[in-house]
Design a protein around this motif. Structure first.
Motif, PDB file in Angstrom:
ATOM      1  N   UNK A   1       0.828  -1.203   0.000  1.00 37.95           N
ATOM      2  CA  UNK A   1       0.000   0.000   0.000  1.00 37.95           C
ATOM      3  C   UNK A   1       0.865   1.256   0.000  1.00 37.95           C
ATOM      4  N   UNK A   2       1.934   1.255   0.799  1.00 37.30           N
ATOM      5  CA  UNK A   2       2.843   2.400   0.862  1.00 37.30           C
ATOM      6  C   UNK A   2       3.522   2.605  -0.483  1.00 37.30           C
ATOM      7  N   UNK A   3       3.969   1.516  -1.106  1.00 34.42           N
ATOM      8  CA  UNK A   3       4.617   1.590  -2.410  1.00 34.42           C
ATOM      9  C   UNK A   3       3.647   2.101  -3.466  1.00 34.42           C
ATOM     10  N   UNK A   4       2.420   1.616  -3.429  1.00 38.25           N
ATOM     11  CA  UNK A   4       1.414   2.056  -4.400  1.00 38.25           C
ATOM     12  C   UNK A   4       1.132   3.545  -4.234  1.00 38.25           C
ATOM     13  N   UNK A   5       1.058   4.015  -2.981  1.00 40.15           N
ATOM     14  CA  UNK A   5       0.818   5.433  -2.733  1.00 40.15           C
ATOM     15  C   UNK A   5       1.983   6.276  -3.237  1.00 40.15           C
ATOM     16  N   UNK A   6       3.202   5.809  -3.008  1.00 42.55           N
ATOM     17  CA  UNK A   6       4.385   6.541  -3.485  1.00 42.55           C
ATOM     18  C   UNK A   6       4.401   6.579  -5.008  1.00 42.55           C
TER      19      UNK A   6
ATOM     20  N   UNK B   1       5.218  -6.143 -11.886  1.00 44.67           N
ATOM     21  CA  UNK B   1       4.168  -6.582 -10.964  1.00 44.67           C
ATOM     22  C   UNK B   1       3.154  -7.482 -11.688  1.00 44.67           C
ATOM     23  N   UNK B   2       2.824  -7.129 -12.920  1.00 45.36           N
ATOM     24  CA  UNK B   2       1.888  -7.954 -13.699  1.00 45.36           C
ATOM     25  C   UNK B   2       2.499  -9.327 -13.979  1.00 45.36           C
ATOM     26  N   UNK B   3       3.800  -9.358 -14.290  1.00 46.75           N
ATOM     27  CA  UNK B   3       4.472 -10.645 -14.505  1.00 46.75           C
ATOM     28  C   UNK B   3       4.438 -11.497 -13.246  1.00 46.75           C
ATOM     29  N   UNK B   4       4.644 -10.863 -12.091  1.00 43.38           N
ATOM     30  CA  UNK B   4       4.614 -11.608 -10.829  1.00 43.38           C
ATOM     31  C   UNK B   4       3.229 -12.176 -10.549  1.00 43.38           C
ATOM     32  N   UNK B   5       2.200 -11.373 -10.820  1.00 41.84           N
ATOM     33  CA  UNK B   5       0.838 -11.784 -10.506  1.00 41.84           C
ATOM     34  C   UNK B   5       0.248 -12.746 -11.540  1.00 41.84           C
ATOM     35  N   UNK B   6       0.512 -12.497 -12.816  1.00 41.21           N
ATOM     36  CA  UNK B   6      -0.143 -13.255 -13.882  1.00 41.21           C
ATOM     37  C   UNK B   6       0.800 -14.092 -14.721  1.00 41.21           C
ATOM     38  N   UNK B   7       2.097 -13.993 -14.476  1.00 44.98           N
ATOM     39  CA  UNK B   7       3.068 -14.701 -15.291  1.00 44.98           C
ATOM     40  C   UNK B   7       3.428 -13.885 -16.521  1.00 44.98           C
ATOM     41  N   UNK B   8       4.479 -14.300 -17.209  1.00 47.17           N
ATOM     42  CA  UNK B   8       4.917 -13.548 -18.392  1.00 47.17           C
ATOM     43  C   UNK B   8       3.911 -13.672 -19.539  1.00 47.17           C
ATOM     44  N   UNK B   9       3.975 -12.715 -20.455  1.00 44.21           N
ATOM     45  CA  UNK B   9       3.111 -12.729 -21.638  1.00 44.21           C
ATOM     46  C   UNK B   9       3.548 -13.881 -22.531  1.00 44.21           C
TER      47      UNK B   9
ATOM     48  N   UNK C   1       7.829  -0.944 -13.490  1.00 42.05           N
ATOM     49  CA  UNK C   1       7.349  -1.510 -12.222  1.00 42.05           C
ATOM     50  C   UNK C   1       6.012  -2.217 -12.412  1.00 42.05           C
ATOM     51  N   UNK C   2       5.113  -1.589 -13.169  1.00 46.53           N
ATOM     52  CA  UNK C   2       3.808  -2.196 -13.428  1.00 46.53           C
ATOM     53  C   UNK C   2       3.952  -3.499 -14.192  1.00 46.53           C
ATOM     54  N   UNK C   3       4.782  -3.502 -15.223  1.00 48.13           N
ATOM     55  CA  UNK C   3       4.998  -4.724 -16.011  1.00 48.13           C
ATOM     56  C   UNK C   3       5.580  -5.832 -15.139  1.00 48.13           C
TER      57      UNK C   3
END
Length: 122
Positions: free
Chosen positions: A10-15, A99-107, A95-97
């Motif tokens: 949450x802190x990271x997202x706010x920053x 995080x997406x890779x971590x959550x959903x795996x690579x494209x 950072x978003x890419x």
């Protein structure tokens, strides 16, 4: 332990949100000035809207010469601020890419090839 992780996220997202907002604001203000054809010396009018902070940055002489040739001394800070804003936007996208890779795996490789075929110059 999970609470600490959630708090850090949450802190990271706010920053990241604050950084993105600041980067967008600098970019938007510069684009707005460009559209209006205005050339403000030193960005005095922007200072009333955007809190400013003077910092010292050491750059290679070739870069400072190139910036001054391109925009002159009065626009040096605005030029550098816009470059930093673009870099922050880029960093946030990375950072978003990640995080997406971590959550959903690579494209999937097949989707990457399709995108490269659709947009070969990107």
């Amino acid at each position: 332990m999970a609470t600490d992780s959630k708090a850090r996220t949450a802190k990271s997202a706010a920053a990241q949100k604050r950084l993105k907002k600041a980067a967008h604001k600098v970019t938007s203000e510069r684009e707005s000035r460009g559209r209006k054809g205005e050339r403000r010396r030193g960005g005095e009018a922007d200072e009333a809207r955007t809190p400013m902070r003077k910092v010292s940055v050491t750059l290679p002489a070739e870069l400072t010469d190139a910036v001054q040739e391109r925009v002159g001394r009065g626009e040096f800070s605005s030029y550098v601020a816009a470059a930093v804003a673009r870099q922050i936007e880029h960093d946030l996208l990375v950072d978003l890419a990640d995080r997406m890779d971590e959550e959903d795996g690579p494209v999937a490789e097949e989707l990457v090839r399709e995108a490269e075929a659709e947009w070969p110059d990107v």
